[in-house]
Design a protein around this motif. Structure first.
Motif, short mmCIF file in Angstrom:
data_model
loop_
_atom_site.label_atom_id
_atom_site.label_comp_id
_atom_site.label_asym_id
_atom_site.label_seq_id
_atom_site.Cartn_x
_atom_site.Cartn_y
_atom_site.Cartn_z
N ILE A 1 1.40 -3.61 -11.04
CA ILE A 1 0.13 -3.09 -9.81
C ILE A 1 -1.08 -2.42 -10.31
O ILE A 1 -0.89 -1.73 -11.81
N GLY A 2 -2.22 -2.95 -10.40
CA GLY A 2 -3.42 -2.49 -10.65
C GLY A 2 -3.42 -1.75 -8.78
O GLY A 2 -3.84 -2.29 -8.05
N ALA A 3 -4.15 -0.11 -8.98
CA ALA A 3 -5.01 0.00 -7.67
C ALA A 3 -5.67 1.25 -7.76
O ALA A 3 -5.79 1.19 -8.18
N TYR A 4 -6.92 1.30 -6.97
CA TYR A 4 -7.43 1.66 -7.13
C TYR A 4 -7.09 3.33 -6.21
O TYR A 4 -6.20 3.14 -5.20
N LEU A 5 -7.38 4.53 -6.47
CA LEU A 5 -6.36 5.81 -6.18
C LEU A 5 -6.73 5.96 -4.18
O LEU A 5 -6.10 6.65 -3.50
N SER A 6 -8.38 5.67 -4.56
CA SER A 6 -9.16 5.61 -3.05
C SER A 6 -8.30 4.64 -2.22
O SER A 6 -8.36 5.28 -0.83
N ASP A 7 -7.80 3.90 -2.04
CA ASP A 7 -7.52 2.89 -1.40
C ASP A 7 -5.71 3.07 -1.21
O ASP A 7 -5.76 3.38 -0.23
N ILE A 8 -5.22 4.30 -2.63
CA ILE A 8 -3.88 4.75 -1.92
C ILE A 8 -3.61 5.52 -0.99
O ILE A 8 -2.81 6.27 -0.55
N TRP A 9 -5.02 6.32 -0.95
CA TRP A 9 -5.10 7.53 -0.69
C TRP A 9 -4.80 6.84 1.21
O TRP A 9 -5.01 7.48 1.91
N GLN A 10 -5.52 5.75 1.32
CA GLN A 10 -5.47 5.29 2.57
C GLN A 10 -3.85 4.87 3.37
O GLN A 10 -3.89 4.22 4.09
N SER A 11 -2.54 4.82 2.73
CA SER A 11 -2.02 4.43 3.19
C SER A 11 -1.49 4.77 4.46
O SER A 11 -0.98 6.20 4.83
N GLY A 12 -0.83 3.70 4.73
CA GLY A 12 -0.27 3.86 6.99
C GLY A 12 -1.30 3.70 7.35
O GLY A 12 -1.33 3.52 8.18
N ALA A 13 -2.82 4.37 6.88
CA ALA A 13 -3.96 3.42 7.70
C ALA A 13 -4.04 2.67 7.77
O ALA A 13 -4.11 1.95 8.95
N THR A 14 -4.71 1.88 6.73
CA THR A 14 -5.56 1.20 6.63
C THR A 14 -4.76 0.32 5.09
O THR A 14 -4.37 0.38 4.38
N PRO A 15 -4.48 -1.10 5.19
CA PRO A 15 -3.50 -1.91 4.32
C PRO A 15 -4.69 -2.36 3.92
O PRO A 15 -5.54 -2.38 3.57
N TYR A 16 -4.17 -2.23 2.18
CA TYR A 16 -5.03 -2.32 0.93
C TYR A 16 -4.43 -3.07 0.63
O TYR A 16 -4.89 -3.10 -1.13
N LYS A 17 -3.55 -4.05 0.20
CA LYS A 17 -2.78 -5.13 -0.43
C LYS A 17 -3.93 -5.83 -1.19
O LYS A 17 -3.27 -5.95 -2.39
N GLN A 18 -4.36 -6.81 -0.20
CA GLN A 18 -5.47 -7.31 -0.56
C GLN A 18 -6.40 -7.03 -1.56
O GLN A 18 -7.55 -7.63 -2.85
#
Length: 129
Positions: free
Chosen positions: A99-116
């Motif tokens: 996987i590759g993901a931005y940390l700012s997206d990971i911080w949103q875990s649970g609040a906003t899906p960021y898989k896309q």
């Protein structure tokens, strides 16, 4: 979080002010008690949602400074479009995932899906006859 690096060719596309802002981001993130592998776990769990598969363990994780067009000053008032890109390889119950993901997206875990917004390569194990 320790071990955040600059991309290999950062001098070709980062301005001097971005380099200074990135250095400040790296210094601030050293205070974070969570490891790169810990943040990668959150991202892998998000990537595996709705697959019926589960994380076994993180095999490798790394973090580097990168640009993200979807953020503005996510880390400090000078970070502008800079973000931290986390890449990881993990063993799952039914195979492997990269996987590759931005940390700012990971911080949103649970609040906003960021898989896309993630980069995902999933390799489920094949059953043999």
């Amino acid at each position: 979080m320790k071990g955040i690096t600059f991309p290999k060719d950062y001098k070709k596309y980062m301005t001097i002010s971005e380099v200074e802002a990135a250095k400040a981001m790296i210094a601030e993130q050293r205070e974070d008690e969570e490891t790169t592998a810990g943040w990668a776990e959150y991202a892998v769990r998000e990537a595996l949602k709705d697959t019926g598969d589960y994380l076994d363990r993180i095999l490798e994780a790394k973090a580097e400074i990168n640009r993200n067009c979807r953020v503005w000053n996510a880390y400090n008032l000078d970070s502008e479009k800079l973000d931290i890109w986390i890449e990881a390889t993990a063993r799952t119950e039914k195979g492997f995932i990269i996987i590759g993901a931005y940390l700012s997206d990971i911080w949103q875990s649970g609040a906003t899906p960021y898989k896309q917004h993630m980069w995902i390569r999933y390799f489920p194990e094949q059953k043999r006859n």
